[in-house]
Scaffold this active site. Structure first.
Site, PDB file in Angstrom:
ATOM      1  N   ARG A  29     -24.007 -14.924 -20.444  1.00 15.97           N
ATOM      2  CA  ARG A  29     -24.617 -15.244 -19.135  1.00 15.97           C
ATOM      3  C   ARG A  29     -25.728 -16.257 -19.385  1.00 15.97           C
ATOM      4  O   ARG A  29     -26.723 -15.931 -20.018  1.00 15.97           O
ATOM      5  CB  ARG A  29     -25.149 -13.962 -18.504  1.00 15.97           C
ATOM      6  CG  ARG A  29     -25.732 -14.127 -17.114  1.00 15.97           C
ATOM      7  CD  ARG A  29     -26.236 -12.789 -16.582  1.00 15.97           C
ATOM      8  NE  ARG A  29     -26.748 -12.916 -15.231  1.00 15.97           N
ATOM      9  CZ  ARG A  29     -27.978 -13.328 -14.936  1.00 15.97           C
ATOM     10  NH1 ARG A  29     -28.813 -13.637 -15.908  1.00 15.97           N
ATOM     11  NH2 ARG A  29     -28.374 -13.418 -13.687  1.00 15.97           N
ATOM     12  N   LYS A  48     -34.824 -15.943 -21.705  1.00 16.97           N
ATOM     13  CA  LYS A  48     -35.572 -14.690 -21.533  1.00 16.97           C
ATOM     14  C   LYS A  48     -36.903 -14.738 -22.276  1.00 16.97           C
ATOM     15  O   LYS A  48     -37.081 -15.493 -23.241  1.00 16.97           O
ATOM     16  CB  LYS A  48     -34.724 -13.508 -22.012  1.00 16.97           C
ATOM     17  CG  LYS A  48     -33.501 -13.248 -21.119  1.00 16.97           C
ATOM     18  CD  LYS A  48     -33.655 -12.009 -20.263  1.00 16.97           C
ATOM     19  CE  LYS A  48     -32.613 -11.935 -19.161  1.00 16.97           C
ATOM     20  NZ  LYS A  48     -31.515 -11.036 -19.443  1.00 16.97           N
TER      21      LYS A  48
HETATM   22  N1  HH2 Z   1     -30.391 -10.752 -16.540  1.00  9.93           N
HETATM   23  C1  HH2 Z   1     -30.930 -11.086 -15.339  1.00  9.93           C
HETATM   24  C2  HH2 Z   1     -30.235 -10.815 -14.161  1.00  9.93           C
HETATM   25  N2  HH2 Z   1     -29.007 -10.234 -14.196  1.00  9.93           N
HETATM   26  N3  HH2 Z   1     -27.224  -9.298 -15.432  1.00  9.93           N
HETATM   27  C3  HH2 Z   1     -26.687  -8.941 -16.611  1.00  9.93           C
HETATM   28  N4  HH2 Z   1     -25.489  -8.334 -16.663  1.00  9.93           N
HETATM   29  N5  HH2 Z   1     -27.329  -9.181 -17.801  1.00  9.93           N
HETATM   30  C4  HH2 Z   1     -28.550  -9.776 -17.833  1.00  9.93           C
HETATM   31  O1  HH2 Z   1     -29.100  -9.951 -18.939  1.00  9.93           O
HETATM   32  C5  HH2 Z   1     -29.164 -10.156 -16.593  1.00  9.93           C
HETATM   33  C6  HH2 Z   1     -28.455  -9.895 -15.393  1.00  9.93           C
HETATM   34  C7  HH2 Z   1     -32.292 -11.714 -15.281  1.00  9.93           C
HETATM   35  O2  HH2 Z   1     -32.225 -13.075 -15.453  1.00  9.93           O
HETATM   36  P1  HH2 Z   1     -32.300 -14.170 -14.275  1.00  9.93           P
HETATM   37  O3  HH2 Z   1     -31.135 -14.078 -13.372  1.00  9.93           O
HETATM   38  O4  HH2 Z   1     -32.480 -15.466 -14.964  1.00  9.93           O
HETATM   39  O5  HH2 Z   1     -33.644 -13.871 -13.496  1.00  9.93           O
HETATM   40  P2  HH2 Z   1     -33.960 -13.128 -12.114  1.00  9.93           P
HETATM   41  O6  HH2 Z   1     -33.466 -11.741 -12.187  1.00  9.93           O
HETATM   42  O7  HH2 Z   1     -35.453 -13.181 -12.010  1.00  9.93           O
HETATM   43  O8  HH2 Z   1     -33.327 -13.854 -10.991  1.00  9.93           O
END
Ligand code: HH2
Length: 267
Positions: free
Chosen positions: A246, A212
């Site tokens: 995660r 992040k």
């Molecule tokens: N962070 C992201 C997406 N989903 N779900 C939960 N429960 N907690 C989180 O911290 C969280 C989440 C964002 O990260 P990422 O999937 O890497 O990126 P993107 O949303 O751009 O696909």
């Protein structure tokens, strides 16, 4: 001392910006191969997402999201890890759960759609209720808190109560403070510092700190240079008793946790 071992949730983003090459089938093949690799590396859960939640991300339709995620869910239901569907749309969650997914991971805390709460109750699956300030489109526009941990904790308590009232079972609820979703660096650090406070309501906690931007805000690193920071946050979270981490880098996270726990066993 036996240190806790959180469950590892491997991130599988089936978004065009994550898997840019080839047509739909090439993309699905690549996503499935990535999931199997994460399971082999120790993932207990695979979190499949078809809509990016990055600040300023473009929203997509139910059909578009289902086209992206459903074939991947169907291909992975017997992959050796439980499948989680990362969506704010009840229609997408319902289709994925009916296809065999076990967890609905909702970054909007079941607030995006008026059908979200009743759908969650009806599906009788595990639900991750996450805190976000605003929407993905607006969340980083000057977020401000007086007491970030207190305010987020109150929000999560309220959403858990709303879920219970709608008929969601207590044992199905998981809370997530939502690192990076409408938070400044100091808010993210406060959340991590006081992670244990989120156990106050008696629900398991999920932590998503992997790669992040708060890590980049500390040391100027780009997303693909944040493994060290992600591992530091993962170990910190594990020490605070989070139930699920995660992460993008499953293999490295499992190794970090194994070493940390082996050291802990000596005391
Ligand atoms: N962070 C992201 C997406 N989903 N779900 C939960 N429960 N907690 C989180 O911290 C969280 C989440 C964002 O990260 P990422 O999937 O890497 O990126 P993107 O949303 O751009 O696909």
């Amino acid at each position: 001392m036996l240190l806790p071992m959180p469950r590892i949730m491997g991130i599988l983003n089936v978004t065009p910006d994550s898997f840019s090459d080839g047509g739909v089938y090439a993309r699905i093949d690549k996503a499935i191969a990535r999931a199997h690799e994460m399971v082999a590396n120790g993932a207990d859960l695979i979190d499949i997402g078809g809509e990016s939640t990055r600040p300023g991300a473009r929203a997509i339709s139910v059909i578009e999201e289902l086209d992206r995620v459903l074939p991947v869910v169907e291909a992975l239901v017997n992959c050796g890890a439980d499948i989680s569907i990362d969506t704010r749309k009840p229609e997408v969650a319902e289709a994925a759960i009916k296809a065999g997914a076990k967890i609905w991971n909702d970054v909007t805390g079941l607030e995006f759609d008026k059908e979200s709460l009743p759908t969650a109750a009806r599906l009788d699956c595990q639900i991750v209720l996450m805190h976000m300030r605003g929407s993905p489109e607006t969340m980083q526009d000057n977020p401000e808190y007086i007491d970030a941990v207190g305010e987020i904790n109150n929000y999560l308590k309220g959403r858990a109560q709303a879920a219970l009232k709608a008929g969601v079972k207590r044992e199905n609820i998981i809370l997530d403070p939502g690192i990076g979703f409408g938070k400044r660096l100091e808010d993210n650090l406060d959340i991590l510092q006081r992670l244990d406070d989120f156990h106050a309501h008696g629900y398991p906690i999920l932590l998503g700190a992997s790669r992040k931007s708060f890590i980049g805000a500390i040391d100027g690193s780009e997303a693909d240079e944040r493994l060290g920071g992600s591992l530091a946050a993962a170990l910190w979270g594990a020490a605070q008793g989070v139930a699920i981490l995660r992460v993008h880098d499953v293999k490295q996270t499992v190794q970090a946790l194994n070493v940390w726990r082996a050291i802990g066993k000596r005391s």
